[in-house]
Design a protein around this motif. Structure first.
Motif: not given
Length: 381
Positions: A362-372
Motif C-alpha cells: 500500500a506504500i505510496g510514492a510520497s509516503d515517508i519511510l522512517i527507521p523505527s
C-alpha cells in the motif's frame, strides 16, 4: 488527458517485413502502426462521449535502398500512403544523419516532446552514444530502446588502434580500462569485468538518468546474446520497462545479482582479488518466480538498512530513484520487499495525508519511510 501527442522513431526500419518459420511477418514499422491503432481502441472501448486520441507521428529510417523501397511499397499496400508527409515520414539515410532533423521536428509538435526511439542496430557501432545523449538532453519526454551486440564486441575486442578508434567514435573508449586490459584478459572472468565497464560506460555516455540493461539470447545454433538497453529520464518509464521484463520473462535474462548490484568494474569487489564473492555478470537468469523471490528477499534485507541512514525519513519515490539503476525490481516488488520490515516494525511508513501504512503493497510514492526505534519481538507468520 483527451489527447496524447507522441513521436515514434524506428532508426533501423528495414523493409517492413521478414520471413521466419511462420512465413512473412511484419517488422517493427507495421507493428508500431498497429500498436497505436490498438491503443486508441483500448483507450476508448468504454467511452460513450468524448473520444481519446493518440496523435502520433512516425519516423521510419532505412539507409538500404532496396529495403527502403520495399518498406514504402508495403506501407502503400497496407493503406498508409495518405499519411506520408503528414503522419508518416520516411528517411532514406543513416539514422545519425537525420537524428537532429527528427528531434527538431518532434520539438515542433506542440505539446509532443514525448518520443520513443527504437534503435535496433545490427551490431554495436551503428549508433554513437553522444547521439543518444543529444536525444535525451533535447526532448523532455524522450525514451530510447537500444540493442547492443555485446557478445560480438567482446569476441573481437583488442587493445588495438582499430578498437580504440571504434570505441572512441561510439563514446565508450574512456570507460574501458585499456591499461589493465591485458591483466583482465589473463583472468577467466575477463568478459564479465569488461561487460561491467561497458555497461557503466553506456549509462554515463548517454547522460540518461535511468537505465535498464538486460540480456536477450536469440534462438538458433550458438546465438550471440545482445543487450536490450532502455534509457529514460523519468522513473515511471524505467519502472514500466522493468514490468515488461517481468511480464515476458521467457524472452529476457538478467545477469546481475538479485536485490542490488553495481555496474562498473571495481577491483576491490572482484572475487579474484578479494577472495570473496563479488558483483559479477553471470549466466543470464530468466525473469521467473525464482528470481522474483530471491530479489524480494534480498531487498528485504538491504533496504531497511538503507532507510536507517535517513533518521528523519526518506520518501518512497526518492528511495526508488536512488536504486533504480541497481536493481531488476520494479516498484511493485520493492513494495513487497518492505512488507516484513513494516510488520516487524523495523521501519514505519507515514502517509502523506496523515496516518501510517500497515502493508508494503500500500506504500505510496510520497509516503515517508522512517527507521523505527521499536522492533517487534515476533516475526510475522
Amino acid at each position: 488527458m483527451p489527447q496524447l501527442k507522441l513521436t515514434l522513431v524506428d532508426g533501423f526500419a528495414g523493409g517492413g517485413s521478414f520471413i521466419d518459420e511462420c512465413g512473412e511477418t511484419f517488422g517493427s514499422p507495421l507493428l508500431l502502426l498497429q500498436t497505436v491503432k490498438e491503443a486508441i481502441v483500448h483507450l476508448n472501448v468504454t467511452r460513450t462521449k468524448t473520444q481519446r486520441n493518440v496523435d502520433t507521428r512516425f519516423h521510419f529510417v532505412e539507409i538500404n535502398p532496396s529495403n527502403f523501397e520495399y518498406l514504402r511499397h508495403l506501407l502503400k499496400s497496407e493503406g498508409y500512403s495518405s499519411q506520408f508527409g503528414e503522419k508518416i515520414f520516411l528517411h532514406q539515410k543513416a539514422f545519425e544523419e537525420v537524428c537532429k532533423d527528427i528531434v527538431t521536428h518532434t520539438r515542433g509538435h506542440k505539446g509532443g516532446e514525448r518520443a520513443l526511439f527504437l534503435l535496433d542496430q545490427y551490431a554495436y557501432d551503428d549508433i554513437s552514444f553522444p547521439t543518444v545523449r543529444y536525444i535525451m538532453s533535447s526532448l523532455k519526454g524522450a525514451e530510447v530502446i537500444l540493442t547492443f551486440n555485446v557478445d560480438s564486441l567482446l569476441t573481437f575486442l583488442t587493445d588495438s588502434k582499430e578498437f580504440h578508434q571504434i570505441t572512441e567514435r561510439i563514446g565508450l573508449r574512456e570507460h574501458i580500462d585499456w591499461d589493465g586490459y591485458k591483466a583482465l584478459k589473463a583472468q577467466t572472468r575477463w568478459r564479465e569485468m569488461i561487460q561491467r565497464q561497458i555497461a557503466y560506460g553506456i549509462w554515463r555516455a548517454t547522460g540518461a538518468k535511468f537505465m535498464t540493461l538486460f540480456f536477450v539470447t536469440p534462438q538458433g545454433h550458438r546465438p550471440w546474446s545482445y543487450w536490450l538497453v532502455h534509457l529514460s529520464n523519468v522513473y515511471k518509464a524505467n519502472d514500466v520497462m522493468k514490468g515488461v521484463h517481468w511480464q515476458h520473462g521467457n524472452s529476457f535474462g538478467h545477469s546481475l545479482e538479485p536485490g542490488l548490484f553495481q555496474i562498473g568494474y571495481q577491483a576491490n569487489q572482484d572475487e579474484g582479488v578479494t577472495g570473496q564473492m563479488g558483483l559479477s555478470f553471470q549466466e543470464p537468469a530468466a525473469f521467473d518466480d525464482l528470481l522474483k523471490d530471491a530479489s524480494i528477499k534480498r531487498l528485504g534485507e538491504l533496504l531497511p538498512e538503507m532507510i536507517k541512514e535517513h533518521p528523519e525519513g526518506i520518501s518512497f519515490m526518492t528511495l526508488l530513484e536512488s536504486i533504480a539503476n541497481r536493481t531488476n525490481a520494479n516498484s511493485q516488488l520493492i513494495r513487497q520487499s518492505l512488507d516484513i520490515a513494516l510488520q516487524t516494525r523495523d521501519i514505519r511508513v507515514e502517509k502523506s495525508g496523515g496516518g501510517q501504512r500497515t502493508k508494503g503493497s500500500a506504500i505510496g510514492a510520497s509516503d515517508i519511510l522512517i527507521p523505527s526505534n521499536q522492533r517487534s519481538l515476533f516475526l510475522p507468520f
